[in-house]
Motif scaffolding. Structure first.
Motif, PDB file in Angstrom:
ATOM      1  N   ARG A 168       0.854  -1.185   0.000  1.00 41.38           N
ATOM      2  CA  ARG A 168       0.000   0.000   0.000  1.00 41.38           C
ATOM      3  C   ARG A 168       0.890   1.235   0.000  1.00 41.38           C
ATOM      4  O   ARG A 168       1.791   1.361   0.815  1.00 41.38           O
ATOM      5  N   ARG A 169       0.625   2.101  -0.920  1.00 44.17           N
ATOM      6  CA  ARG A 169       1.379   3.347  -0.997  1.00 44.17           C
ATOM      7  C   ARG A 169       0.756   4.365  -0.052  1.00 44.17           C
ATOM      8  O   ARG A 169      -0.457   4.373   0.144  1.00 44.17           O
ATOM      9  N   PRO A 170       1.589   5.235   0.484  1.00 46.31           N
ATOM     10  CA  PRO A 170       1.008   6.268   1.355  1.00 46.31           C
ATOM     11  C   PRO A 170       0.082   7.164   0.545  1.00 46.31           C
ATOM     12  O   PRO A 170       0.300   7.399  -0.635  1.00 46.31           O
ATOM     13  N   ALA A 171      -0.930   7.625   1.195  1.00 46.95           N
ATOM     14  CA  ALA A 171      -1.921   8.468   0.520  1.00 46.95           C
ATOM     15  C   ALA A 171      -1.279   9.773   0.069  1.00 46.95           C
ATOM     16  O   ALA A 171      -0.461  10.359   0.771  1.00 46.95           O
ATOM     17  N   LYS A 172      -1.654  10.198  -1.124  1.00 44.68           N
ATOM     18  CA  LYS A 172      -1.158  11.474  -1.636  1.00 44.68           C
ATOM     19  C   LYS A 172      -1.877  12.598  -0.897  1.00 44.68           C
ATOM     20  O   LYS A 172      -3.043  12.451  -0.513  1.00 44.68           O
ATOM     21  N   PRO A 173      -1.188  13.712  -0.711  1.00 43.64           N
ATOM     22  CA  PRO A 173      -1.872  14.840  -0.068  1.00 43.64           C
ATOM     23  C   PRO A 173      -3.050  15.293  -0.925  1.00 43.64           C
ATOM     24  O   PRO A 173      -2.955  15.330  -2.142  1.00 43.64           O
TER      25      PRO A 173
END
Length: 138
Positions: free
Chosen positions: A107-112
């Motif tokens: 899971r990639r960190p959420a984009k701002p």
């Protein structure tokens, strides 16, 4: 879409599993290289390499009639019974849990989100690093 893998496909590399399946389901049946290629859908050179390896360890026997090179399972090999049992049993076993055969996606960190600003830098953070300036500092 990925195809469903059997226990044989999990235990052996894809090419080896396919050739073992073709040669050990009917061990008395002899097959020539192009026939194996057409049945498996694999490239000729790939099949020839794997057949060379299986012949080197004695799992299959080979002969030529001058036009075709034939291969069949070596029924005198000490592992013949075990491989036959694995190949035939693999078709009867329930399919392994396909989701467990593949590495889970990271899971990639959420984009701002739009409209949000990044947190401000600390007060003691250097403003300029001068990494790309031509002047040398002393």
């Amino acid at each position: 879409m990925r195809s469903k893998k059997t226990a044989l496909d999990v235990l052996f590399p894809r090419v080896r599993a396919e050739l073992l399946r073709l040669l050990f389901v009917e061990p008395a049946q002899q097959r020539y290289v192009r026939e194996l290629m057409n049945m498996s859908g694999l490239a000729l050179h790939t099949i020839q390499d794997e057949l060379r390896k299986l012949t080197a360890v004695g799992l299959i026997v080979t002969w030529s009639n001058g036009y075709h090179r034939f291969y069949r399972a070596n029924q005198d090999h000490p592992l013949f019974g075990s491989l036959l049992h694995i190949v035939r049993g693999s078709a009867k076993l329930p399919l392994p849990k396909q989701i467990l055969l593949h590495r889970p996606r990271r899971r990639r960190p959420a984009k701002p989100r739009a409209g949000r600003q990044a947190a401000p830098l600390p007060k003691d953070w250097p403003g300029k690093w001068n990494l790309f300036s031509n002047r040398r500092q002393t």
